[in-house]
Scaffold this motif. Structure first.
Motif, PDB file in Angstrom:
ATOM      1  N   PHE A 170      23.427  99.260  77.446  1.00 39.13           N
ATOM      2  CA  PHE A 170      23.740  99.433  76.565  1.00 39.13           C
ATOM      3  C   PHE A 170      23.462  98.225  76.225  1.00 39.13           C
ATOM      4  CE2 PHE A 170      26.192 102.462  77.780  1.00 39.13           C
ATOM      5  CZ  PHE A 170      26.323 103.489  76.210  1.00 39.13           C
ATOM      6  N   ASN A 171      22.912  97.485  75.181  1.00 39.72           N
ATOM      7  CA  ASN A 171      21.990  95.766  74.512  1.00 39.72           C
ATOM      8  C   ASN A 171      23.331  95.264  73.408  1.00 39.72           C
ATOM      9  OD1 ASN A 171      20.772  93.463  75.082  1.00 39.72           O
ATOM     10  ND2 ASN A 171      18.909  94.381  73.717  1.00 39.72           N
ATOM     11  N   ASN A 172      23.554  94.122  73.109  1.00 44.65           N
ATOM     12  CA  ASN A 172      24.354  93.502  72.255  1.00 44.65           C
ATOM     13  C   ASN A 172      23.798  92.748  72.051  1.00 44.65           C
ATOM     14  OD1 ASN A 172      26.356  92.315  70.340  1.00 44.65           O
ATOM     15  ND2 ASN A 172      27.307  94.934  70.587  1.00 44.65           N
ATOM     16  N   THR A 173      22.899  92.189  71.491  1.00 38.02           N
ATOM     17  CA  THR A 173      22.417  90.092  71.454  1.00 38.02           C
ATOM     18  C   THR A 173      22.779  89.838  70.051  1.00 38.02           C
ATOM     19  OG1 THR A 173      20.991  90.650  73.678  1.00 38.02           O
ATOM     20  CG2 THR A 173      20.854  89.292  72.317  1.00 38.02           C
ATOM     21  N   ILE A 174      23.339  89.625  69.909  1.00 36.72           N
ATOM     22  CA  ILE A 174      23.412  88.955  68.430  1.00 36.72           C
ATOM     23  C   ILE A 174      23.491  87.196  67.918  1.00 36.72           C
ATOM     24  CG2 ILE A 174      25.003  90.816  67.725  1.00 36.72           C
ATOM     25  CD1 ILE A 174      27.216  89.140  67.899  1.00 36.72           C
ATOM     26  N   LYS A 175      22.769  86.591  67.254  1.00 33.24           N
ATOM     27  CA  LYS A 175      22.224  85.128  66.790  1.00 33.24           C
ATOM     28  C   LYS A 175      23.988  85.277  65.890  1.00 33.24           C
ATOM     29  CE  LYS A 175      20.241  82.452  63.514  1.00 33.24           C
ATOM     30  NZ  LYS A 175      18.946  81.516  62.517  1.00 33.24           N
ATOM     31  N   THR A 176      24.140  83.781  66.990  1.00 28.06           N
ATOM     32  CA  THR A 176      25.839  83.710  66.285  1.00 28.06           C
ATOM     33  C   THR A 176      25.680  81.695  65.882  1.00 28.06           C
ATOM     34  OG1 THR A 176      25.890  82.570  68.500  1.00 28.06           O
ATOM     35  CG2 THR A 176      26.687  84.665  68.311  1.00 28.06           C
TER      36      THR A 176
ATOM     37  N   GLY B 152       6.505  72.595  53.925  1.00 28.27           N
ATOM     38  CA  GLY B 152       5.941  73.288  53.685  1.00 28.27           C
ATOM     39  C   GLY B 152       5.734  74.288  55.567  1.00 28.27           C
ATOM     40  N   LEU B 153       5.190  72.757  56.037  1.00 27.26           N
ATOM     41  CA  LEU B 153       4.922  73.670  57.792  1.00 27.26           C
ATOM     42  C   LEU B 153       6.728  74.006  58.214  1.00 27.26           C
ATOM     43  CD1 LEU B 153       3.210  70.619  58.594  1.00 27.26           C
ATOM     44  CD2 LEU B 153       2.657  73.039  57.731  1.00 27.26           C
ATOM     45  N   TRP B 154       6.580  74.794  59.647  1.00 29.98           N
ATOM     46  CA  TRP B 154       7.022  75.409  60.477  1.00 29.98           C
ATOM     47  C   TRP B 154       7.828  74.100  61.566  1.00 29.98           C
ATOM     48  CZ3 TRP B 154      10.322  80.203  59.774  1.00 29.98           C
ATOM     49  CH2 TRP B 154       9.861  80.806  58.337  1.00 29.98           C
ATOM     50  N   ALA B 155       8.462  74.167  61.901  1.00 35.54           N
ATOM     51  CA  ALA B 155       8.886  72.991  62.340  1.00 35.54           C
ATOM     52  C   ALA B 155       9.945  73.747  63.672  1.00 35.54           C
ATOM     53  CB  ALA B 155       9.113  71.817  62.732  1.00 35.54           C
ATOM     54  N   PRO B 156       9.929  73.206  65.084  1.00 34.67           N
ATOM     55  CA  PRO B 156      11.423  73.241  66.144  1.00 34.67           C
ATOM     56  C   PRO B 156      12.765  72.437  65.872  1.00 34.67           C
ATOM     57  CG  PRO B 156       9.597  72.672  67.687  1.00 34.67           C
ATOM     58  CD  PRO B 156       8.735  72.538  65.800  1.00 34.67           C
ATOM     59  N   GLN B 157      13.759  73.599  65.848  1.00 34.85           N
ATOM     60  CA  GLN B 157      14.871  73.011  66.424  1.00 34.85           C
ATOM     61  C   GLN B 157      15.492  73.200  66.796  1.00 34.85           C
ATOM     62  OE1 GLN B 157      16.513  71.018  62.257  1.00 34.85           O
ATOM     63  NE2 GLN B 157      15.162  72.779  61.568  1.00 34.85           N
ATOM     64  N   ASN B 158      16.841  72.461  67.883  1.00 33.72           N
ATOM     65  CA  ASN B 158      18.224  73.042  68.525  1.00 33.72           C
ATOM     66  C   ASN B 158      18.904  72.958  67.991  1.00 33.72           C
ATOM     67  OD1 ASN B 158      16.837  70.624  70.917  1.00 33.72           O
ATOM     68  ND2 ASN B 158      16.912  72.633  71.570  1.00 33.72           N
ATOM     69  N   ILE B 159      19.506  74.440  67.161  1.00 31.44           N
ATOM     70  CA  ILE B 159      20.436  74.911  66.567  1.00 31.44           C
ATOM     71  C   ILE B 159      20.913  76.181  66.579  1.00 31.44           C
ATOM     72  CG2 ILE B 159      19.341  73.562  64.859  1.00 31.44           C
ATOM     73  CD1 ILE B 159      18.332  75.617  63.176  1.00 31.44           C
ATOM     74  N   ALA B 160      20.218  77.544  67.304  1.00 35.09           N
ATOM     75  CA  ALA B 160      20.360  78.771  67.882  1.00 35.09           C
ATOM     76  C   ALA B 160      21.368  78.648  68.518  1.00 35.09           C
ATOM     77  CB  ALA B 160      19.171  79.498  67.433  1.00 35.09           C
ATOM     78  N   GLU B 161      22.202  80.043  68.204  1.00 37.13           N
ATOM     79  CA  GLU B 161      23.337  79.992  70.015  1.00 37.13           C
ATOM     80  C   GLU B 161      23.008  81.369  69.414  1.00 37.13           C
ATOM     81  OE1 GLU B 161      26.754  78.476  68.858  1.00 37.13           O
ATOM     82  OE2 GLU B 161      26.614  76.354  69.433  1.00 37.13           O
ATOM     83  N   SER B 162      23.128  82.545  70.429  1.00 35.42           N
ATOM     84  CA  SER B 162      23.587  83.923  70.992  1.00 35.42           C
ATOM     85  C   SER B 162      24.064  83.831  72.165  1.00 35.42           C
ATOM     86  CB  SER B 162      21.544  84.270  70.925  1.00 35.42           C
ATOM     87  OG  SER B 162      21.445  84.068  72.119  1.00 35.42           O
TER      88      SER B 162
END
Length: 638
Positions: free
Chosen positions: A521-527, A482-492
């Motif tokens: 023009f800003n195009n930043t997406i989560k990949t 039920g708690l939130w925790a950080p991980q090295n999983i995001a890419e953008s």
């Protein structure tokens, strides 16, 4: 008031073409400014990346008293604001978050080791001589957090007094909407080779501004603030080759936090910030082309956050740092090498005990000038971070090509690797931190064109493309407990295009105008996926506008000055799945001032109007911004 900005851009280009076709003997001098953020003291027209310089005159012409008010006038910068300044304000450059934008004062990092952020509202515009804005990451010079861009705030060292004066004194009082009252006092003295300056600012406000919620006019409650700032700067010049400088600021902010608007009054929330920053710098000219610079920094930052009787959290961040760099520079070649050490600690009842970080870094930055035609800028840096037992090697290679062998037209570009070390919150938050986190990484590439001219008007046009691929990004996700925790999983991925125009014109002896504008023009997406079936893949990052535009106009006639600031934020979302689209918005701010010179006194009367069109808008969902508001100030200097 929907304005199609590409129409404006087209008109500007046509006007520029007509102006350039006419002849004049005026010279365009903006590019003669030397920048210090690259550690090489390069001329602005020679740099390998897009940079903007905000001068003291430009800074003083802008409405407001704090750093967010200044930076929000630039098109490539997005200020994430939670209400009227001094509400929490953080920065984004090139679509990356506040944790990926490095903030410096005189080259010294002030990003918090607690969360990698800087609340820009803590920094007043007193003592700021100019601001250098770097459009891309430069971890190869400054290390962690410099992934998206860098803001370097350069403080005043010496006042520019007339020959028959050795001292200066000034005072100011202001009154504005929401029962806002402010006053300032400053003094400056020169004694032979020594000079010292001091300033004190105070501002109080009810903060009870009007806004609309579901078409109902309401008044913001629990949003009062009481701010105090003290600044001290001193300089001793032993001789032309040896200088010692000292700069210190103390800020005490007491703020009520109104919270998110849901239709009901939230629990009373308060925050107090006390920030003490000290920088000692020693500069030595060792010989004709050899220079040594050493600085020492001490920061003591305290925050207390309370929510009624339910929460009372304190955070005490202590930072010691020192650096020494040696520079060898000739006309066509230069090299700067340096070492930096930082010790940071954090005490908080919300995090584990005994938190400490030692960071060692070595860097090397050079430039090679091939007869003014091609300039090459390689740089490299190694950082070792003790608490995660990790070393990071970052690098960058840039170029500036001027095919006409003239600084009026050039092509520039750069590519490199950047990183951000995990913050103390990421690693050591009680029951949720992840001590196995690694540093975030990015590969940055930038290319652009610039053209300056000095015919009928002085001006510059720039076109820039920036690509950033970030990986190993830290994201907080829900766990089975039920708690939130950080991980090295995001890419953008970020792909940004910006165009900017700067024009100045002296129409007559008494009339000057300036105009600068920009469109991005800003195009930043989560990949990447945070979990199986994650619907946020290939979606835009929340809150970042896909298009933004800024247009600033100023005119001086004799002792009268008028400034107008237009801003447009286009399509953007408030959720990671891009299901909730927020309204785009236009705002216009302006001011008018008149200067009176009498004997040795200079007095200025200034009226500021913010949100002139009474626009109903939000930057962050649930945090309404104020409708039209005013401020009147009177300043006298001796």
């Amino acid at each position: 008031m929907r304005i199609k900005f590409h129409y404006i851009a087209g008109i500007i280009v046509l006007l520029a073409h007509n102006f350039i076709a006419q002849d004049s003997t005026l010279n365009y001098t903006l590019d003669e400014i030397s920048i210090v953020s690259d550690k090489l003291d390069t001329k602005l027209y020679n740099v390998p990346t897009k940079m903007e310089i905000m001068t003291e005159k430009e800074i003083q012409s802008i409405n407001g008293e704090r750093l967010p008010d200044i930076l929000k006038t630039k098109s490539n910068i997005f200020i994430k604001s939670y209400g009227l300044t001094p509400a929490l304000s953080t920065i984004s450059i090139n679509g990356l978050g506040a944790e990926n934008t490095l903030i410096l004062i005189d080259g010294v990092k002030i990003n918090s080791f607690q969360n990698s952020h800087v609340d820009l509202s803590i920094i007043p515009k007193e003592n700021i001589e100019r601001i250098e804005i770097i459009n891309n990451g430069v971890s190869s010079i400054y290390g962690s957090d410099a992934m998206g861009g860098v803001i370097n705030i350069i403080t005043k060292n010496k006042e520019y007094l007339t020959e028959n004066k050795t001292s200066k004194f000034g005072a100011s009082i202001s009154k504005g909407s929401f029962n806002t009252l402010g006053y300032k006092i400053n003094a400056y003295k020169e004694i032979e080779n020594f000079n010292i300056g001091m300033n004190f600012n105070k501002e109080t406000s009810d903060g009870n501004y009007e806004y609309y919620y579901k078409n109902e006019l309401k008044e913001r409650r629990n949003s009062a603030h009481n701010l105090s700032d003290i600044g001290l700067r001193a300089q001793y010049i032993f001789d032309k080759k040896n200088i010692i400088k000292f700069f210190a600021t103390f800020s005490d902010q007491k703020k009520e936090i109104p919270g998110i608007e849901t239709g009901t009054t939230p629990a009373p929330t308060n925050q107090q910030d006390k920030n003490w920053n000290n920088i000692l710098t020693v500069e030595n000219d060792l010989m004709e082309n050899l220079f040594l610079k050493t600085n020492f920094n001490f920061q003591n930052n305290f925050m207390n956050y309370t929510v009624g009787r339910f929460l009372n959290s304190t955070y005490k961040n202590i930072v010691y740092s020192g650096s020494s760099e040696i520079k060898y520079k000739k006309e066509n070649y230069g090299i700067t090498s340096g070492y930096n050490f930082t010790n940071a600690t954090l005490e908080s009842d919300e995090l584990l005990t005994g938190i400490s970080r030692n960071q060692h870094a070595f860097f090397l930055s050079t430039f090679i000038d091939n007869a003014g035609l091609l300039k090459i800028y390689p740089s490299v840096r190694y950082d070792y971070i003790s608490d995660i037992d990790e070393g990071e090697l970052t690098y960058k290679l840039g170029f500036n090509f001027q095919p006409l062998n003239s600084n009026h037209f050039g092509i520039r570009g750069n590519a490199g690797k950047n990183f951000r070390a995990p913050s103390f919150n990421d690693l050591y938050w009680k029951n949720s931190g992840n001590e196995n986190l690694k540093s975030e990484k990015s590969v940055n590439m930038e290319s652009g064109l610039f053209y300056s001219f000095s015919n009928y008007i002085n001006g510059k046009i720039e076109l820039t493309y920036t690509h950033i691929k970030a990986e190993n990004k830290i994201i907080w996700t829900p766990q089975t407990n039920g708690l939130w925790a950080p991980q090295n999983i995001a890419e953008s991925k970020s792909n940004n295009i910006s165009i900017s125009f700067d024009f100045t014109k002296t129409i007559s002896k008494n009339l000057n105008i300036n105009f600068n504008s920009g469109y991005q023009f800003n195009n930043t997406i989560k990949t990447s996926a945070s979990y199986y079936g994650d619907p946020t893949i290939n979606k835009f990052i929340p809150y970042l506008p896909l298009q933004s535009a800024k247009l600033n106009f100023g005119a001086n006639y004799k002792n009268l000055e008028v400034n107008i600031f237009y801003s447009y934020s286009g399509k953007h979302f408030s959720d990671f799945e891009n299901k909730i689209e927020m309204n785009s918005y236009h705002t216009i701010d302006g001011n008018i001032s008149y200067q009176i010179n009498m004997f040795d006194f200079v007095s200025i009367l200034k009226m500021e109007i913010n949100n002139l069109t009474n626009t109903d808008y939000e930057v962050i969902s649930g945090y309404p911004m104020p409708l039209r508001f005013y401020k009147l100030s009177f300043t006298i200097n001796y």
